[in-house]
Scaffold this motif. Structure first.
Motif, short mmCIF file in Angstrom:
data_model
loop_
_atom_site.label_atom_id
_atom_site.label_comp_id
_atom_site.label_asym_id
_atom_site.label_seq_id
_atom_site.Cartn_x
_atom_site.Cartn_y
_atom_site.Cartn_z
N PRO A 68 0.86 -1.58 0.02
CA PRO A 68 0.11 0.05 -0.08
C PRO A 68 0.74 1.18 0.00
N GLY A 69 0.61 2.37 -0.49
CA GLY A 69 1.38 3.40 -1.14
C GLY A 69 2.31 3.05 -1.53
N LEU A 70 3.15 2.91 -1.77
CA LEU A 70 4.18 2.41 -2.92
C LEU A 70 3.80 2.92 -4.61
N PRO A 71 4.38 3.23 -5.44
CA PRO A 71 3.92 3.57 -6.07
C PRO A 71 4.03 2.20 -7.63
N GLY A 72 3.16 1.43 -8.21
CA GLY A 72 3.67 0.64 -9.70
C GLY A 72 5.08 1.47 -10.41
N ASP A 73 5.17 2.57 -10.25
CA ASP A 73 5.93 2.91 -11.71
C ASP A 73 6.78 2.69 -11.26
N ALA A 74 7.36 3.45 -9.58
CA ALA A 74 8.43 3.54 -8.95
C ALA A 74 9.05 1.88 -8.66
N VAL A 75 8.28 0.63 -8.70
CA VAL A 75 8.70 -0.50 -8.77
C VAL A 75 9.69 -0.77 -10.18
N ARG A 76 8.64 -0.74 -11.28
CA ARG A 76 8.88 -1.26 -12.43
C ARG A 76 10.43 -0.17 -12.57
N GLU A 77 10.26 1.15 -12.38
CA GLU A 77 11.54 1.57 -12.31
C GLU A 77 12.71 0.70 -12.20
N ALA A 78 12.67 0.18 -10.86
CA ALA A 78 13.91 -0.84 -9.82
C ALA A 78 13.87 -1.90 -10.81
N VAL A 79 12.52 -2.63 -10.90
CA VAL A 79 12.52 -3.98 -11.78
C VAL A 79 13.86 -3.64 -13.34
N ALA A 80 13.57 -2.04 -13.91
CA ALA A 80 14.59 -2.06 -14.91
C ALA A 80 15.63 -2.18 -15.16
N PHE A 81 16.05 -1.53 -14.04
CA PHE A 81 17.19 -1.43 -13.20
C PHE A 81 17.80 -2.72 -12.66
N GLN A 82 17.01 -3.06 -12.13
CA GLN A 82 17.91 -4.97 -12.14
C GLN A 82 18.22 -5.48 -13.11
N GLU A 83 16.99 -5.32 -13.92
CA GLU A 83 16.82 -6.36 -15.08
C GLU A 83 18.72 -6.26 -16.12
N GLU A 84 18.73 -4.62 -15.90
CA GLU A 84 20.34 -4.31 -17.09
C GLU A 84 20.85 -4.57 -16.65
N PHE A 85 20.88 -5.15 -14.96
CA PHE A 85 22.83 -5.39 -14.65
C PHE A 85 22.48 -7.08 -14.95
N SER A 122 20.89 -8.43 -16.51
CA SER A 122 21.11 -8.93 -18.45
C SER A 122 22.92 -8.85 -19.12
N GLY A 123 23.78 -7.38 -18.57
CA GLY A 123 24.83 -7.28 -18.66
C GLY A 123 25.41 -8.80 -18.40
N CYS A 124 25.11 -8.88 -17.08
CA CYS A 124 25.78 -10.24 -15.75
C CYS A 124 26.01 -11.24 -17.27
N ASP A 125 25.13 -11.50 -17.55
CA ASP A 125 24.70 -12.47 -18.43
C ASP A 125 25.35 -13.09 -20.11
N GLY A 126 25.34 -11.62 -19.96
CA GLY A 126 25.90 -11.34 -21.53
C GLY A 126 27.81 -11.37 -20.93
N HIS A 127 28.04 -11.08 -20.11
CA HIS A 127 29.81 -11.59 -20.03
C HIS A 127 29.88 -12.67 -19.61
N ARG A 128 28.77 -13.41 -19.08
CA ARG A 128 29.45 -14.95 -18.49
C ARG A 128 29.74 -15.71 -19.62
N ARG A 129 29.15 -15.57 -20.68
CA ARG A 129 28.77 -16.68 -21.79
C ARG A 129 30.53 -16.51 -22.12
N ALA A 130 31.50 -15.51 -21.58
CA ALA A 130 32.48 -15.14 -22.06
C ALA A 130 33.57 -15.85 -21.08
#
Length: 459
Positions: free
Chosen positions: A249-266, A268-276
């Motif tokens: 309650p009270g936690l904006p959905g936009d903030a949650v989506r921004e946090a998810v995008a930030f973590q997913e970007e990181f 994704s970067g880790c996954d891309g490098h892991r193959r190397a």
């Protein structure tokens, strides 16, 4: 290695934010805990800033590393960095880079700023290094040491901004790898409880001022916990803040989506490098499980309100589950006996850094300060009302126990009298004027120290 460039990245609050040479955050913080309702307008950011730098009246200068304790009530504390050079193993002036930055901003943006700064400093140091280390066996690289949320910047720089090509070692100190429960409560307007401490009216005023300010700070939004950190009364399993069946309650959905995008970007970067292949740099993460730490928030059975918080083992700010850096594919943890706010101090860090700079692995467990811990009421507390603090430790009466209290930024210390009420448990009752205060306990045989800060608000 000894000839490498040492770059220190402080955490949230760890850099003075100034305008015309005046510490703006310090002034706003004092207003916040004063008797009148105060908005944090001088340190606010415009809505929707995202990863852009602020302009005009929203821009502040990142002046220098914080030297005295500071805190955001209900979120986290920082004890400052007065002895950071000693803690880092005394690197030469020319090879030490303290990276101050505007801690309100997106960790993505600051990671790009860090990339530019490291590139300049590493080029400079490589041109100078022969004068200091003529017998070195290779070219200098970077030892990146990051305190608290500074580790989110450091790891993003390494994995998403090509920083891994420059690094020899990453050292994180109490970094919330998977976020902080306190960030969710702060953005939901429930960081401070009125049940204990300042009272309902003061808590409501502080919660409103902090929430209005923090909702537009990308750095706080990116601290949101994405690990299961929500419990519902009457339900068996933990949930994530992304669970639409029981939204916080009270936690904006936009903030949650921004946090998810930030973590997913990181990720994704880790996954891309892991193959190397494996990481081209080593990682050491200092953490602690010695102090009660916010681990989850508890929702009422119908999900309509935040009913409580749930503590667990951690460093007083970051719970164990968030401190573990599973993205490395190794076990990089070094467990210490220090709080998050103190993890960049000399006693906590120096031995590890001396080993790392000599090319040796630090021990799997760092001894730290054995067997002593301060326990406070919920932060903040009310001015003019007694509050109780407890001290836990074995045989303290025979270990030359010394305890002090002082106002942050001032040097005059006053003794605190603790009285034993159970084996290994001591208690003191205090009162204080509005401000940020520090309580410190010291013992010998073996040596130990614990420090806590507490915010005292006017009522």
């Amino acid at each position: 290695m000894e000839h490498d460039l040492v770059v220190f990245v402080p955490g949230f609050l760890g850099t003075r934010l100034c305008r015309d040479g005046q510490d703006v955050w310090a002034r706003c913080g004092e207003q916040l805990i004063g008797p009148a309702a105060a908005a944090l307008t001088e340190v606010a950011l415009p809505p929707g800033l995202g990863d852009a730098p602020p302009e005009g009246p929203f821009r502040l200068d990142a002046d220098a590393l914080l030297q005295v304790p500071d805190s955001v009530p209900g979120l986290l504390s920082c004890m400052g960095y007065p002895d950071i050079r000693t803690a880092l193993g005394d690197p030469l002036d020319a090879q030490f880079v303290p990276f101050g930055y505007d801690w309100r901003l997106s960790h993505r943006l600051v990671a790009r700023q860090l990339k530019a700064r490291v590139a300049r400093e590493l080029d400079r140091w490589r041109a100078e290094v022969d004068a200091y280390y003529p017998d070195r066996t290779d070219d200098p690289r970077v030892i990146l040491v990051c305190h608290a949320t500074g580790g989110l910047i450091g790891r993003h720089y390494l994995q998403c901004e090509d920083g891994r090509e420059t690094a020899r070692t990453l050292v994180t100190l109490g970094t919330p790898q998977k976020g902080l429960v306190q960030a969710a409560r702060l953005l939901a307007g429930d960081a401070i409880s009125g049940d204990a401490g300042p009272g309902a009216d003061v808590a409501a005023r502080l919660n409103e001022a902090l929430r209005d300010w923090a909702l537009n700070l990308p750095a706080v939004v990116e601290m949101l916990p994405l690990h299961p950190a929500v419990r519902v009364e009457g339900k068996r399993h933990e949930r994530r803040i992304t669970d639409n069946r029981y939204p916080v309650p009270g936690l904006p959905g936009d903030a949650v989506r921004e946090a998810v995008a930030f973590q997913e970007e990181f990720r994704s970067g880790c996954d891309g490098h892991r193959r190397a292949g494996p990481l081209p740099y080593t990682v050491h993460c200092l953490g602690s499980v010695d102090f009660p730490t916010p681990e989850a928030l508890v929702l009422s059975s119908d999900g309509s309100r935040i009913a409580d918080g749930l503590p667990g083992p951690g460093d007083g700010t970051v719970p164990r589950w968030s401190a573990v850096a599973d993205w490395t594919g190794t076990d990089p943890m070094l467990w210490t006996g220090f709080r998050n706010a103190d993890m960049a101090s000399g006693p906590a860090l120096r031995d590890a850094m001396l080993a790392i700079r000599a090319g040796r692995p630090p021990g799997g467990t760092l001894a730290g300060e054995e067997g002593i811990a301060l326990h406070f009421p919920r932060d903040p507390v009310a001015a003019g009302r007694p509050f109780v603090i407890e001290l836990l430790g074995h045989d303290l009466s025979r270990r030359n126990l010394q305890t002090f209290m002082w106002r942050s930024g001032r040097k005059d210390k006053q003794p605190v009298v603790f009285r034993q009420y159970e084996p290994d448990r001591y208690r003191a009752e205090l009162e204080a004027t509005p401000g940020r205060w520090v309580v410190e306990a010291l013992v010998d045989r073996p040596k130990g120290r614990d420090r806590r800060d507490v915010t005292v608000v006017a009522v």
